[in-house]
Design a protein around this motif. Structure first.
Motif: not given
Lengths: 272, 709, 158
Positions: B503-519
């Motif tokens: 569903a073209s979700r990996s980068l948009m959704t999981v990528g954003e979760l990982l960005r927040r995790a990294a912060i």
């Protein structure tokens, strides 16, 4: 026990062919599609007598084990044959696939065989019993049925070069590479001083055997372009009757219509 | 260009070029057993009995009676059996698996298995289908009134065919059962989907099931649901194999014939036009689901939500059905229902424009939605709709205006030309509230004492570059060199469930979760210590909740946008056409890596062009897929397409990492319509089905000629 | 079957004992563990199993072992050790031409053969040279670009 033979001379190859039940393996590109790996193969790639490309007067003698690539690289190969070969499959197949294998596969879709038909080529067949030369038209008895004796090999294709210069070639495939012909057309026409010296046509992938009707093409030979124009409709009508396509990946109707269209175009290219 | 968009060498590049990457077929463990499925030769039949040939030592079979848990594969509705029991429902329905140490012997024995069947009446085409697995309806406004007051009402039907994913690596999985624990690994997109399916079919607790992805040779949706079925079968065999590993790896023919494909469709559109504006659409969509429901419900949902296209339609009625036929079950394929309806609506709009004597592109843009407008499900386009600017870009790239005018004039001679353009969107991420209610994605970052950071997530690298882009995001937030952040192929024993790779979700959704995790990790960073941070999905506040019962609300938080032009030359003697140019502009938000995004756009575009033309596949009256090899199901080669010219337009999505939104599926969705619009101009006729063959083109040319005479 | 077939595999002489009708593809993968040689169709229709046989690109699924006696076989495992690979590999990396990777070993060997024949290939020559190697991921743009860039970067190597 071994199940492969790799002779290096024709005599050796024919002796094995006479002695054993073997499947001749030229390029393997049709043979290997079959999932079954049964029996024994007679590998022909090292038989020097089957690898030559040489000119003998008006004949070009092409070894049956010549690969398409070898023919593409030879200065002796006529342009029509090169044009057809260039559209066969893709480089990796052309590097191994041979004209002898293309003929012996017995398919009306064989793209190199179409050229040999339109050129009225003959085949040099050999066995331990001797040699014979047979017009390629007589070699095909029906779908996958060949006039090849169990102890024989196709040694050479004898290609008359007289009329090869002026040609037309059309291949209709579903894509531009790795494509099986749905219809293929080859035409030869030599006009000198306004008079048709030679006319020949052949249609591949249409019926069980490549269609070649010299008796119909004879309607044009010896005529001026204007005279040929006068018999054009009768000529096309005669072809409409002999083109009896079989249904396959495309419909019979489509095949027939494309054949007639390409034939009509071939005539009009020559002002007929 | 943002720094993050700058391309890097992909993390998985080296093993894929030097040949060392291990795909499932490349493993050769001691004692490996090979499995071969024995399948139904009938579209529908009662299974009366099974007679096995004498089995040499070390050979055995498994069937429904060996399934230790429930004989159902958990997908959505769980009607797919692991092995058929009383009846078989399509040609290829697996009845049992033959397993043994020698691959050729296994094949020989499998062929010698005799299953007695009593054939039953079967439904093999969409027209005769009488069972609807799923029916949905939605709409708004007063459709009847709009038709009544319209200047003109147009009604047309459109058909689309199968499309095979044609990933270069066929489906394959391996399983073993050691110390009471099943491990399945292989070619797959969704480790946790498989994990869930195994728990149910094997009756094991979650901790006794492990799923690991191997290098995977393409998926495109084809490895979304199907591996769940195959995993259950292979795992059942592994349980019986006494610790020995079992592998099933399909040959190309088996893969094409018996695994999921894009749903064939039949769409009927009735459109009202008044004063140059579309005032109503009444749309009826039917998808051929095949024999079991698998993913058809969700594929249909996306298909009907997209069915009015990018257009603003004040009065709308949509009905969708996924019908049962006794054919191979259809499933996910890049675009997921939208390519079917976008083909239909784009052709419909072309036909209306032509009838009105207008340039189709102008007519389409005049009716296109704008930011703030209502979506088909009465949600909102919350963010900019850049279609006019993107269409402008494509017009300039392609020379559309001049070409369109030149080719509109009567053409003579052997070859005729045409140019066409289509515009479309792809809803980014799961449809509706799936992300919030069902997936509930969790990701982790594991920082090691040496300062390296590992991403723990269940995203599958299937060629789309996710193992690189996720690392780039985390490295960027942590100010680390890219080498210090790594991501392994997911292993359910080690990674949380961050959801499937769909569903073209990996980068948009999981990528954003990982960005927040990294912060968060950055703010808590302690040198020399091992640390783990975890991040959970939360839905953005702006989203209007979606209700699946009424199809109301935001079906997607945001959209990716596209405009594409195609130019063709048609040979009037043979009907064969040649693509002479393809130009496209895509908005997927901020590219996380320019090369990677361009690779996705170009590759997806070509799949869409193949869908329109050469990718022909049909089931015959017996329900058998005829085009089951790469000789008969053909996909574009390098010489079938010119250089595709692609430009990116960037509308940043504030809730995606650095403005990124869904990308993978977008380029395929509306490409067929651009191609066929070009064909229509060259042929001077309307086209209502794909795939469209040379034979179809010649047929139209012949009919045209008759009319002229 | 006890045919004894000697050939050169990635520069090393080897002797294969087995059936002369066996597929080279299967023997390379199973006997010699050259698993970089990928199997995509076994019908000569996809090019994933491409290798270089006596200097020319062939589909190893379309070659029987008896054909290989006395020949020189180069697989991706052997090619990966060459300076030509280094250049092509870097060129592929620079445009991210490898996606799922399954066509890539064959595609690299096809690219190598293009460059051997045409050290400065036109776009058309590149497309023709790789036309038997299906790629479902890239749409071929990136691969064509990679070969063009390798020709530039590796000037003199081919």
């Amino acid at each position: 026990m071994v199940n492969g033979y790799t002779p290096t001379s024709l005599a050796e190859a024919l002796a094995i062919r006479a002695r054993e039940i073997v499947t001749p393996y030229a390029g393997g590109t049709d043979l290997m599609i079959d999932e079954r790996r049964e029996g024994s193969y007679l590998f022909l790639h090292r038989v020097q007598e089957m690898k030559g490309i040489r000119r003998e007067g008006e004949l070009l003698c092409l070894g049956a084990a010549c690969t398409y690539t070898a023919l593409m690289e030879s200065a002796l190969t006529p342009a029509l044959l090169k044009e057809a070969i260039a559209l066969i499959a893709a480089p990796a197949i052309r590097n191994e696939g041979t004209i002898g294998g293309n003929i012996a596969n017995g398919s009306p879709k064989a793209d190199s065989a179409l050229i040999f038909f339109v050129a009225d080529a003959s085949l040099r067949l050999a066995s331990v019993r001797g040699e014979r030369v047979m017009p390629i038209r007589d070699f095909y008895l029906g779908r996958k049925q060949l006039a090849l004796m169990p102890d024989e090999l196709i040694v050479e294709v004898l290609l008359p070069m007289t009329w090869m210069e002026h040609y037309c070639y059309e291949k209709v495939g579903a894509r531009k590479a790795l494509a099986i012909s749905r219809v293929a057309f080859a035409g030869l026409m030599t006009i000198r001083d306004g008079v048709i010296q030679h006319a020949a046509t052949a249609f591949g992938s249409v019926s069980d055997v490549i269609i070649r009707k010299p008796e119909l093409d004879a309607m044009l030979i010896g005529k001026t372009v204007a005279q040929a124009k006068a018999v054009r409709d009768a000529y096309l009508e005669a072809y409409r009757e002999v083109i009896v396509p079989i249904r396959g990946r495309v419909s019979a109707e489509y095949r027939k219509q494309v054949c007639v269209n390409l034939l009509t175009e071939f005539l009009s290219q020559h002002g007929i | 260009m943002l720094d993050i968009s700058r391309s890097v060498a992909k993390k998985d590049h080296a093993p894929k070029t030097n040949g060392s990457a291990m795909y499932v077929g490349d493993f050769a463990p001691d004692g490996l057993l090979y499995g071969q499925l024995v399948r139904s030769p009938y579209a529908r039949a009662k299974v009366l009995g099974i007679t096995l040939p004498p089995l040499p030592e070390g050979y055995f079979t498994v069937d429904a009676s060996d399934v230790p848990g429930v004989n159902q594969v958990h997908i959505v509705k769980d009607d797919t059996p692991v092995f058929a029991e009383d009846t078989v429902e399509f040609i290829g329905d697996p009845v049992l698996m033959l397993v043994g140490p020698n691959e050729e012997e296994v094949a020989r024995l499998a062929a010698a298995v005799q299953v007695a069947y009593e054939p039953l009446p079967a439904v093999t085409d969409i027209q005769s289908a009488d069972t609807a697995f799923f029916t949905y309806q939605f709409g708004r406004g007063d459709v009847a009134q709009a038709f009544h007051t319209a200047d003109k009402v147009y009604e047309e039907s459109f058909e689309t065919g199968y499309q095979e994913q044609a990933y270069l690596e066929t489906q394959g999985l391996m399983a073993d059962y050691v110390d009471g624990k099943v491990t399945v690994h292989g070619s797959l997109q969704c480790p946790y989907y498989i994990h869930g399916a195994l728990i149910k079919a094997l009756g094991l607790s979650p901790d006794r099931v492990r799923v690991v992805q191997d290098a995977t040779g393409g998926g495109f949706g084809g490895k979304e649901d199907y591996p769940s079925i195959l995993a259950c079968q292979v795992a059942v065999a592994a349980i019986k194999a006494n610790g020995k590993p079992v592998r099933v790896w399909f040959g190309r023919r088996e893969d094409i014939e018996f695994t999921s494909k894009r749903h064939p469709s039949l769409c009927v559109y009735k459109v009202a036009v008044k004063d140059g504006r579309v005032t109503a659409m009444d749309i009826d969509v039917t998808f051929n689901a095949g024999a079991y429901t698998t993913l058809s419900a969700v594929v249909l949902q996306r298909g009907i939500i997209a069915s009015p296209g990018v257009y603003e339609v004040p009065n709308l009625r949509v009905q969708g059905r996924a019908v049962k036929t006794n054919t191979v079950p259809n499933g996910a394929y890049r675009g997921f229902g939208a390519p079917q309806t976008f083909f239909a609506v784009e052709m419909m709009m072309d036909h209306i424009a032509r009838d009105r004597g207008e340039d189709p592109l102008k007519f389409k843009l005049a009716n296109a939605s704008v930011q703030g407008a209502m979506t088909s499900t009465s949600g909102r386009y919350h963010f900019p709709v850049p279609l006019p600017r993107m269409a402008e870009t494509v017009r300039h790239m392609s020379g559309y205006d001049q070409k369109w005018q030149a080719y509109a004039a009567p053409q003579t001679g052997r070859y005729r030309k045409g140019i066409g353009m289509s515009i479309w969107f792809h809803g980014a991420g799961f449809t509706g509230s799936g992300e919030r209610d069902h997936i509930k994605a969790v990701t982790k970052l594991h920082k090691y004492a040496d300062g390296r950071v590992e991403i723990l997530a269940s995203q599958a690298e299937i060629g789309q570059g996710i193992c690189t882009t996720l690392c780039k995001i985390v490295a960027n937030e942590l100010n680390l060199p890219l080498d210090s952040v790594f991501y392994e192929y997911p292993d359910t024993d080690r990674v949380p469930d961050s959801g499937p790779t769909v569903a073209s979700r990996s980068l948009m959704t999981v990528g954003e979760l990982l960005r927040r995790a990294a912060i968060r990790l950055r703010s808590q960073w302690r040198d020399g210590e091992e640390q783990v941070v975890e991040e959970h999905f939360t839905e953005p506040d702006f989203v209007i909740p979606f209700h699946i019962e009424t199809f109301e609300g935001d079906a997607y938080p945001t959209y990716a946008w596209a405009a594409c032009a195609a130019e063709v030359t048609v040979d009037t003697l043979t009907g064969v056409n040649s693509l002479t140019g393809v130009w496209a502009c895509f908005d997927v938000g901020t590219p996380m890596d320019e090369n990677i995004v361009m690779g996705q756009m170009e590759g997806g575009l070509l799949q869409g062009l193949g869908y329109a033309s050469m990718e022909q596949m049909a089931a015959d009256r017996q329900g058998r897929i005829r085009n089951n090899s790469f000789t008969d199901y053909i996909i574009p080669t390098s010489v079938d397409v010119p250089v595709m010219q692609v430009k990116l337009h960037v509308e940043e999505y504030p809730h995606g990492p650095y403005g990124a939104k869904g990308a993978g599926e977008l380029p395929l969705v509306g490409a067929a319509a651009a191609y066929m619009a070009a064909m229509e101009q060259a042929l001077g006729a309307n086209i209502r089905h794909i795939p469209f063959s040379a034979e179809d083109a010649l047929h139209i040319l012949t009919e045209n000629q008759k009319e002229v005479r | 079957m006890d045919n004894s077939i000697e050939f050169i595999l990635n520069g090393q002489p080897v002797t294969y004992r087995g059936s002369a009708t066996a597929r080279l593809l299967d023997v390379l993968r199973d006997t010699y563990r050259q698993t970089g040689v990928k199997c995509g169709c076994k019908e000569g229709e996809c090019g994933a199993c491409s290798i270089i046989l006596d200097g020319r690109l062939v589909n190893s699924c379309m070659v029987a072992m008896g054909r290989v006696g006395g020949s020189d076989v180069l697989t991706i495992e052997g090619y990966a050790l060459t300076p030509q690979f280094k250049v092509l590999d870097a060129a592929y990396a620079s445009v991210s031409a490898a996606q799922c990777g399954y066509c890539i070993p064959g595609m690299l060997l096809a690219s190598e053969c293009v460059l051997r024949t045409h050290p400065n290939p036109t776009e058309e020559q590149i497309r023709e040279g790789i036309s038997g190697n299906l790629c479902r991921c890239t749409g071929y743009n990136a691969i064509v670009k990679a070969v063009q860039s390798a020709a530039k970067e590796g000037a003199g190597l081919w």
